[in-house]
Scaffold this active site. Sequence first.
Site, PDB file in Angstrom:
ATOM      1  N   ASP A   9     -34.721   4.567  24.626  1.00 57.42           N
ATOM      2  CA  ASP A   9     -34.542   3.967  23.316  1.00 57.42           C
ATOM      3  C   ASP A   9     -33.028   3.921  23.037  1.00 57.42           C
ATOM      4  O   ASP A   9     -32.241   4.532  23.766  1.00 57.42           O
ATOM      5  CB  ASP A   9     -35.282   4.851  22.302  1.00 57.42           C
ATOM      6  CG  ASP A   9     -34.984   4.453  20.881  1.00 57.42           C
ATOM      7  OD1 ASP A   9     -35.089   3.251  20.571  1.00 57.42           O
ATOM      8  OD2 ASP A   9     -34.638   5.342  20.082  1.00 57.42           O
ATOM      9  N   ASP A  11     -31.196   3.579  19.297  1.00 54.68           N
ATOM     10  CA  ASP A  11     -30.757   4.283  18.084  1.00 54.68           C
ATOM     11  C   ASP A  11     -31.424   5.648  17.961  1.00 54.68           C
ATOM     12  O   ASP A  11     -32.650   5.762  18.038  1.00 54.68           O
ATOM     13  CB  ASP A  11     -31.063   3.429  16.850  1.00 54.68           C
ATOM     14  CG  ASP A  11     -30.388   2.066  16.921  1.00 54.68           C
ATOM     15  OD1 ASP A  11     -29.219   1.996  17.341  1.00 54.68           O
ATOM     16  OD2 ASP A  11     -31.045   1.066  16.569  1.00 54.68           O
TER      17      ASP A  11
HETATM   18 MG   LIG Z   1     -34.749   5.487  17.958  1.00 50.48          MG
END
Ligand SMILES: [Mg+2]
Length: 187
Positions: A9, A11
């Site tokens: 992922d 962020d």
């Molecule tokens: Mg995230």
Amino acid sequence: MGRKAVFLDRDGTLNEEVNYLGKVEDFTWLPRADLAVRRLNDAGWIVILITNQSGIGRGYYTEQDIAEIHQRIVSDLAHIGAHLDGIYYCPHHPDEGCACRKPQPYLFQKAAQELDLDLSASYTIGDKLSDLEPGQRLGCRTILLLTGHGQAHLKLAREQDFRPDHIAEDLYQAVEWISQHEDSLRL
Ligand SMILES: [Mg+2]
Ligand SMILES: [Zn+2]
């Protein structure tokens, strides 16, 4: 047979979670996340970034803003001799009901097809259950990070009886666990 990959992922996993990051100036690496990517590269893993960027669909920022942020990630990594093998993102508003927004597995499958990946030998890492669910469905091992939204999602995981294969303080520790886990698999 396919190659082993780690799906990351963005962020709250690579960089600090700031809620709809749209300006490259607001991008801040989480501690040692860049080094974690390099370790994966050095150990021969294919490293893929998969990120939901509904800020585009919501009109908060543009594809161009995202391109700048991803260029920054790529060039920062290049400075330390690290790289990503692919970057995939969903630009849609959640209400659009698209096929690519996590927790849908579409972007994982697309990456697997384009890069000849063996999903059953791969890992998915993120700070939300929606990062892990598609990986789990496709047979990847999953690691929940406690960075970003991780603490809240650890609580959710317990409530929903979702069991990640591992829970790690941050990406670097997750990578450390993978390397130990892979060693023990070889014994
Ligand atoms: Mg995230
Ligand atoms: Zn989408």
